[in-house]
Scaffold this motif. Structure first.
Motif, PDB file in Angstrom:
ATOM      1  N   ASP A   1       2.552 -12.077  20.385  1.00 54.12           N
ATOM      2  CA  ASP A   1       2.272 -10.147  19.919  1.00 54.12           C
ATOM      3  C   ASP A   1       0.941  -9.722  19.641  1.00 54.12           C
ATOM      4  OD1 ASP A   1       4.782 -10.151  21.163  1.00 54.12           O
ATOM      5  OD2 ASP A   1       5.829  -8.901  19.405  1.00 54.12           O
ATOM      6  N   VAL A   2       0.734 -10.954  18.163  1.00 55.79           N
ATOM      7  CA  VAL A   2      -0.119 -10.866  17.337  1.00 55.79           C
ATOM      8  C   VAL A   2      -1.752 -11.300  18.416  1.00 55.79           C
ATOM      9  CG1 VAL A   2      -1.392 -12.083  16.053  1.00 55.79           C
ATOM     10  CG2 VAL A   2       0.613 -11.412  15.322  1.00 55.79           C
ATOM     11  N   ILE A   3      -1.625 -11.911  19.207  1.00 55.52           N
ATOM     12  CA  ILE A   3      -2.703 -12.094  19.638  1.00 55.52           C
ATOM     13  C   ILE A   3      -3.293 -11.154  20.923  1.00 55.52           C
ATOM     14  CG2 ILE A   3      -3.234 -13.622  22.017  1.00 55.52           C
ATOM     15  CD1 ILE A   3      -1.731 -16.446  20.456  1.00 55.52           C
ATOM     16  N   ARG A   4      -2.089 -10.680  21.375  1.00 57.69           N
ATOM     17  CA  ARG A   4      -1.957  -9.566  22.239  1.00 57.69           C
ATOM     18  C   ARG A   4      -3.036  -8.074  21.695  1.00 57.69           C
ATOM     19  NH1 ARG A   4       3.908 -10.600  24.381  1.00 57.69           N
ATOM     20  NH2 ARG A   4       2.946 -11.465  26.381  1.00 57.69           N
ATOM     21  N   GLN A   5      -2.330  -7.860  20.839  1.00 53.46           N
ATOM     22  CA  GLN A   5      -3.004  -6.680  19.339  1.00 53.46           C
ATOM     23  C   GLN A   5      -4.618  -7.350  19.266  1.00 53.46           C
ATOM     24  OE1 GLN A   5      -1.432  -5.706  15.521  1.00 53.46           O
ATOM     25  NE2 GLN A   5       0.655  -6.540  16.326  1.00 53.46           N
ATOM     26  N   ILE A   6      -5.363  -8.651  19.282  1.00 59.42           N
ATOM     27  CA  ILE A   6      -6.053  -9.015  19.170  1.00 59.42           C
ATOM     28  C   ILE A   6      -7.137  -8.921  20.407  1.00 59.42           C
ATOM     29  CG2 ILE A   6      -8.016 -10.796  19.270  1.00 59.42           C
ATOM     30  CD1 ILE A   6      -5.290 -12.080  17.111  1.00 59.42           C
ATOM     31  N   LYS A   7      -6.450  -9.267  21.786  1.00 59.48           N
ATOM     32  CA  LYS A   7      -7.332  -9.566  22.620  1.00 59.48           C
ATOM     33  C   LYS A   7      -7.432  -7.946  23.274  1.00 59.48           C
ATOM     34  CE  LYS A   7      -8.274 -13.916  23.212  1.00 59.48           C
ATOM     35  NZ  LYS A   7      -9.910 -14.149  22.970  1.00 59.48           N
ATOM     36  N   SER A   8      -6.055  -7.317  22.257  1.00 56.86           N
ATOM     37  CA  SER A   8      -6.325  -5.624  23.447  1.00 56.86           C
ATOM     38  C   SER A   8      -7.846  -4.798  22.158  1.00 56.86           C
ATOM     39  CB  SER A   8      -5.344  -5.208  23.386  1.00 56.86           C
ATOM     40  OG  SER A   8      -4.799  -4.354  21.866  1.00 56.86           O
ATOM     41  N   ASP A   9      -7.755  -5.410  21.118  1.00 57.56           N
ATOM     42  CA  ASP A   9      -9.162  -4.351  20.647  1.00 57.56           C
ATOM     43  C   ASP A   9     -10.530  -5.195  21.135  1.00 57.56           C
ATOM     44  OD1 ASP A   9     -11.240  -3.930  18.572  1.00 57.56           O
ATOM     45  OD2 ASP A   9      -9.294  -3.883  16.860  1.00 57.56           O
ATOM     46  N   GLU A  10     -11.536  -3.524  22.051  1.00 57.82           N
ATOM     47  CA  GLU A  10     -12.425  -4.310  21.525  1.00 57.82           C
ATOM     48  C   GLU A  10     -13.276  -5.098  21.666  1.00 57.82           C
ATOM     49  OE1 GLU A  10     -16.191  -1.570  23.579  1.00 57.82           O
ATOM     50  OE2 GLU A  10     -14.248  -0.467  24.709  1.00 57.82           O
ATOM     51  N   ARG A  11     -13.342  -4.926  19.764  1.00 56.85           N
ATOM     52  CA  ARG A  11     -14.061  -5.065  19.180  1.00 56.85           C
ATOM     53  C   ARG A  11     -13.413  -7.211  18.834  1.00 56.85           C
ATOM     54  NH1 ARG A  11     -15.282  -1.774  14.316  1.00 56.85           N
ATOM     55  NH2 ARG A  11     -12.962  -1.666  14.144  1.00 56.85           N
ATOM     56  N   LEU A  12     -12.786  -7.136  18.528  1.00 58.43           N
ATOM     57  CA  LEU A  12     -12.067  -8.581  18.830  1.00 58.43           C
ATOM     58  C   LEU A  12     -12.094  -9.426  19.619  1.00 58.43           C
ATOM     59  CD1 LEU A  12      -9.614  -7.557  16.059  1.00 58.43           C
ATOM     60  CD2 LEU A  12     -12.078  -7.585  15.891  1.00 58.43           C
ATOM     61  N   ALA A  13     -11.991  -9.115  21.179  1.00 53.02           N
ATOM     62  CA  ALA A  13     -11.552  -9.778  22.519  1.00 53.02           C
ATOM     63  C   ALA A  13     -12.250 -10.720  23.257  1.00 53.02           C
ATOM     64  CB  ALA A  13     -11.195  -8.538  23.246  1.00 53.02           C
ATOM     65  N   SER A  14     -13.754 -10.851  22.560  1.00 53.55           N
ATOM     66  CA  SER A  14     -13.939 -12.292  22.299  1.00 53.55           C
ATOM     67  C   SER A  14     -13.914 -13.080  21.252  1.00 53.55           C
ATOM     68  CB  SER A  14     -15.577 -12.077  22.979  1.00 53.55           C
ATOM     69  OG  SER A  14     -16.024 -11.506  21.168  1.00 53.55           O
ATOM     70  N   THR A  15     -13.512 -13.129  20.620  1.00 54.47           N
ATOM     71  CA  THR A  15     -12.763 -13.658  18.961  1.00 54.47           C
ATOM     72  C   THR A  15     -11.652 -15.264  19.932  1.00 54.47           C
ATOM     73  OG1 THR A  15     -13.109 -12.375  17.270  1.00 54.47           O
ATOM     74  CG2 THR A  15     -11.962 -14.498  16.847  1.00 54.47           C
ATOM     75  N   PRO A  16     -12.173 -17.160  20.039  1.00 57.67           N
ATOM     76  CA  PRO A  16     -11.390 -17.962  20.424  1.00 57.67           C
ATOM     77  C   PRO A  16     -10.058 -17.323  19.629  1.00 57.67           C
ATOM     78  CG  PRO A  16     -13.861 -18.083  20.364  1.00 57.67           C
ATOM     79  CD  PRO A  16     -13.421 -16.957  19.402  1.00 57.67           C
ATOM     80  N   VAL A  17      -9.030 -17.683  20.382  1.00 60.11           N
ATOM     81  CA  VAL A  17      -7.484 -17.630  19.755  1.00 60.11           C
ATOM     82  C   VAL A  17      -6.823 -18.335  19.908  1.00 60.11           C
ATOM     83  CG1 VAL A  17      -5.279 -16.334  19.124  1.00 60.11           C
ATOM     84  CG2 VAL A  17      -7.515 -14.887  18.923  1.00 60.11           C
ATOM     85  N   MET A  18      -5.112 -19.714  19.160  1.00 53.42           N
ATOM     86  CA  MET A  18      -4.906 -20.301  19.723  1.00 53.42           C
ATOM     87  C   MET A  18      -3.705 -19.933  18.613  1.00 53.42           C
ATOM     88  SD  MET A  18      -7.630 -23.909  18.856  1.00 53.42           S
ATOM     89  CE  MET A  18      -8.262 -24.701  20.789  1.00 53.42           C
ATOM     90  N   LEU A  19      -2.604 -20.732  19.636  1.00 58.07           N
ATOM     91  CA  LEU A  19      -1.640 -20.355  19.433  1.00 58.07           C
ATOM     92  C   LEU A  19      -0.938 -21.451  18.866  1.00 58.07           C
ATOM     93  CD1 LEU A  19       1.030 -18.218  18.757  1.00 58.07           C
ATOM     94  CD2 LEU A  19       1.939 -20.007  21.090  1.00 58.07           C
ATOM     95  N   ILE A  20      -0.312 -22.017  17.358  1.00 64.21           N
ATOM     96  CA  ILE A  20       0.011 -23.500  16.812  1.00 64.21           C
ATOM     97  C   ILE A  20       1.676 -23.050  17.329  1.00 64.21           C
ATOM     98  CG2 ILE A  20       0.338 -24.323  13.888  1.00 64.21           C
ATOM     99  CD1 ILE A  20      -2.433 -23.707  15.035  1.00 64.21           C
ATOM    100  N   THR A  21       2.199 -24.338  18.415  1.00 64.80           N
ATOM    101  CA  THR A  21       3.379 -23.549  18.458  1.00 64.80           C
ATOM    102  C   THR A  21       3.265 -25.543  19.129  1.00 64.80           C
ATOM    103  OG1 THR A  21       5.225 -23.474  19.796  1.00 64.80           O
ATOM    104  CG2 THR A  21       2.858 -23.565  20.660  1.00 64.80           C
ATOM    105  N   ASN A  22       4.695 -26.406  18.991  1.00 63.93           N
ATOM    106  CA  ASN A  22       4.292 -27.556  20.023  1.00 63.93           C
ATOM    107  C   ASN A  22       5.425 -27.229  21.307  1.00 63.93           C
ATOM    108  OD1 ASN A  22       4.134 -29.533  17.657  1.00 63.93           O
ATOM    109  ND2 ASN A  22       5.459 -29.053  16.541  1.00 63.93           N
ATOM    110  N   PHE A  23       5.242 -26.553  21.545  1.00 69.26           N
ATOM    111  CA  PHE A  23       6.110 -25.769  22.363  1.00 69.26           C
ATOM    112  C   PHE A  23       5.463 -25.409  24.359  1.00 69.26           C
ATOM    113  CE2 PHE A  23       9.739 -25.022  19.531  1.00 69.26           C
ATOM    114  CZ  PHE A  23      10.682 -25.939  19.510  1.00 69.26           C
ATOM    115  N   PRO A  24       5.208 -26.185  24.792  1.00 71.60           N
ATOM    116  CA  PRO A  24       4.223 -26.310  26.046  1.00 71.60           C
ATOM    117  C   PRO A  24       4.526 -24.698  26.374  1.00 71.60           C
ATOM    118  CG  PRO A  24       5.602 -28.310  26.353  1.00 71.60           C
ATOM    119  CD  PRO A  24       5.487 -27.297  25.143  1.00 71.60           C
ATOM    120  N   GLU A  25       5.753 -23.675  26.631  1.00 63.89           N
ATOM    121  CA  GLU A  25       6.323 -22.700  27.646  1.00 63.89           C
ATOM    122  C   GLU A  25       5.680 -21.879  26.925  1.00 63.89           C
ATOM    123  OE1 GLU A  25       8.406 -24.683  26.396  1.00 63.89           O
ATOM    124  OE2 GLU A  25      10.292 -23.976  25.363  1.00 63.89           O
TER     125      GLU A  25
END
Length: 123
Positions: free
Chosen positions: A65-89
């Motif tokens: 949900d946080v990633i979606r908020q970042i990516k939906s903000d026009e000024r922030l959408a191009s910022t590279p984002v990674m999720l920290i998790t051990n789960f492939p799904e």
């Protein structure tokens, strides 16, 4: 020097991530507890990479949900984002939300993790 924002990790995990990033890259690592803290930091400071915990430590908010908020903000959408998790799904779901393929805390010293972060930082 690159700037990385860590969102939603507890103190010990933030310390581990900071050691990982600073041992492999010329960077600083800031921390935010939740999206409400992170979004103003992102808008005001600009970061080269954002890493988001799968479940935020402070309130167990879903990191996607946080990633979606970042990516939906026009000024922030191009910022590279990674999720920290051990789960492939969950990595798959994060990519569908616009993130780059992230990594798990158990993979911090894997060569593939270093390569993935290096590419995300544009190095």
């Amino acid at each position: 020097m690159k700037r990385i924002l860590d969102i939603g990790n507890c103190g010990p995990d933030h310390g581990s991530l900071t050691r990982f990033f600073t041992s492999h890259f010329d960077c600083t690592v800031d921390q935010a507890d939740r999206a409400e803290d992170a979004l103003p930091k992102l808008r005001d400071n600009g970061y080269d990479l954002v890493v988001v915990n799968r479940k935020l430590d402070i309130d167990y908010t879903d990191g996607i949900d946080v990633i979606r908020q970042i990516k939906s903000d026009e000024r922030l959408a191009s910022t590279p984002v990674m999720l920290i998790t051990n789960f492939p799904e969950h990595q798959d779901a994060a990519e569908q939300a616009g993130a780059l393929r992230g990594f798990g805390k158990l993979e911090l010293e894997h060569a593939d993790t270093v390569s993935r972060v290096k590419a995300a930082l544009g190095e």
